[in-house]
Design an enzyme around this catalytic site. Structure first.
Site, short mmCIF file in Angstrom:
data_model
loop_
_atom_site.label_atom_id
_atom_site.label_comp_id
_atom_site.label_asym_id
_atom_site.label_seq_id
_atom_site.Cartn_x
_atom_site.Cartn_y
_atom_site.Cartn_z
N SER A 8 0.85 -1.19 0.00
CA SER A 8 0.00 0.00 0.00
C SER A 8 0.88 1.24 0.00
CB SER A 8 -0.89 0.01 1.24
OG SER A 8 -1.37 1.32 1.47
N HIS A 31 -1.23 -1.40 -4.13
CA HIS A 31 -2.51 -1.19 -3.45
C HIS A 31 -2.71 0.30 -3.23
CE1 HIS A 31 -5.70 -2.55 -0.59
NE2 HIS A 31 -5.36 -1.48 0.12
N ASP A 33 -5.16 3.18 -1.71
CA ASP A 33 -6.25 3.42 -0.77
C ASP A 33 -6.95 4.73 -1.08
OD1 ASP A 33 -6.05 1.15 1.14
OD2 ASP A 33 -4.01 1.94 1.41
N MET A 35 -9.77 7.25 -0.03
CA MET A 35 -10.59 7.59 1.15
C MET A 35 -11.26 8.94 0.93
SD MET A 35 -8.05 6.52 4.25
CE MET A 35 -6.99 5.08 4.16
N HIS A 64 -8.53 0.14 -3.43
CA HIS A 64 -9.34 -0.18 -2.25
C HIS A 64 -10.14 1.08 -1.94
CE1 HIS A 64 -9.28 -1.03 2.40
NE2 HIS A 64 -10.50 -1.10 1.89
N MET A 66 -12.44 3.21 0.04
CA MET A 66 -13.07 3.45 1.34
C MET A 66 -13.89 4.72 1.18
SD MET A 66 -9.78 2.34 3.53
CE MET A 66 -8.79 2.44 2.06
N MET A 135 -10.65 -6.88 6.35
CA MET A 135 -9.82 -5.86 7.01
C MET A 135 -9.32 -6.40 8.35
SD MET A 135 -9.61 -3.21 5.05
CE MET A 135 -8.67 -2.23 6.22
N ASP A 173 -5.65 -6.84 4.98
CA ASP A 173 -5.14 -5.46 4.88
C ASP A 173 -5.21 -4.82 6.26
OD1 ASP A 173 -4.51 -2.87 4.20
OD2 ASP A 173 -6.31 -2.52 2.99
C1 DX5 Z 1 -6.02 1.18 5.95
C2 DX5 Z 1 -5.65 0.88 4.52
C3 DX5 Z 1 -4.46 0.03 4.39
C4 DX5 Z 1 -3.21 0.64 5.00
C5 DX5 Z 1 -2.38 -0.46 5.53
O1 DX5 Z 1 -7.28 1.69 6.02
O2 DX5 Z 1 -6.71 0.20 3.88
O3 DX5 Z 1 -4.25 -0.39 3.06
O4 DX5 Z 1 -2.44 1.36 4.08
O5 DX5 Z 1 -1.29 0.09 6.19
P1 DX5 Z 1 -0.44 -0.78 7.20
O6 DX5 Z 1 0.12 -1.95 6.42
O7 DX5 Z 1 0.59 0.15 7.67
O8 DX5 Z 1 -1.38 -1.25 8.28
ZN ZN Z 2 -6.21 -0.74 1.91
#
Ligand code: DX5
Ligand code: ZN
Length: 220
Positions: A8, A31, A33, A35, A64, A66, A135, A173
């Site tokens: 990520s 990956h 993210d 948000m 991903h 969110m 998750m 994740d």
């Molecule tokens: C959290 C994200 C993850 C995050 C994971 O909401 O979906 O993808 O980047 O980060 P680490 O590996 O540091 O927990």
């Molecule tokens: Zn993620």
């Protein structure tokens, strides 16, 4: 079953993204993210940046989402060039319709579950998806502590996939690192997202190999 590592970029340096993508070029996916500050209390990036990432790397992009109102926004990420689009079950009104729409656009369709969302209502729907993301932290931030109590859900998901004779990837994740990846692999995960573990390592390429090797040692 092939084990895959999807680093990520959440904890990467966003001002130097091309270089940061270069650090993980031996991974299986990148990956990303997304948000929206509504579904989770954090804001990251959206379509224009995903389009730039697609152009800047030869890795397939694993988005991903969110975000709220996934039904409305997720297809645009397929059109932006992502190869896998994962939306949250809690944010989709019609997950089957949305997954079919994503597949029709030629991408892998994924469904994600927050730690408190039970997998049981989705077990009969698994054939509609290419991946299920369990998750292992509350979504929203990188660098959080791995939630051990999510592992039984990974195990039940893998068992259901096996029983149904399906080929659905199980992604974990959140807090995935050299300390936790073997427990995830033992439980049946086959796609591992790792953000801070990869990006806080001095040698990210070596860390990716280490994670893959550790997972392979215990994979059933
Ligand atoms: C959290 C994200 C993850 C995050 C994971 O909401 O979906 O993808 O980047 O980060 P680490 O590996 O540091 O927990
Ligand atoms: Zn993620």
């Amino acid at each position: 079953m092939v084990l895959q590592i999807s680093p990520s970029i959440l904890t990467a340096d966003f001002a130097r993204l091309a270089d940061e993508l270069d650090r993980i070029k031996d991974a299986d996916w990148v990956h990303v993210d997304v948000m929206d500050n509504h579904f989770v209390p954090n804001l990251t990036l959206g379509l224009p940046v995903v389009e730039s990432i697609v152009r800047a790397t030869s890795l397939p992009v694993d988005t991903h989402l969110m975000i709220e109102d996934a039904d409305r926004w997720a297809p645009a990420y397929a059109e932006a060039g992502a190869r896998s689009v994962t939306f949250h079950a809690e944010a989709a009104k019609a997950p089957i319709r949305l997954a079919r729409e994503l597949r029709a656009l030629g991408v892998r369709a994924g469904i994600a579950l927050r730690p408190a969302t039970p997998v049981e209502p989705y077990l009969d729907l698994l054939a509609e998806f290419d991946m299920i993301l369990i998750m292992t932290v509350e979504p929203g931030f990188g660098g959080q502590k791995f939630l051990e109590m999510c592992l039984p859900k990974v195990r039940r998901t893998r068992e259901a996939i096996r029983r149904a004779g399906l080929d659905v990837w199980v992604q974990v994740d959140g807090g995935v690192s050299a300390q936790t990846i073997q427990r995830c692999a033992e439980a049946g995960a086959d796609v591992f997202v790792a953000g801070s573990a990869v990006y806080s390592a001095e040698d990210s390429a070596a860390e990716i190999i280490r994670l893959r090797t550790l997972a392979a040692e215990v994979h059933p």
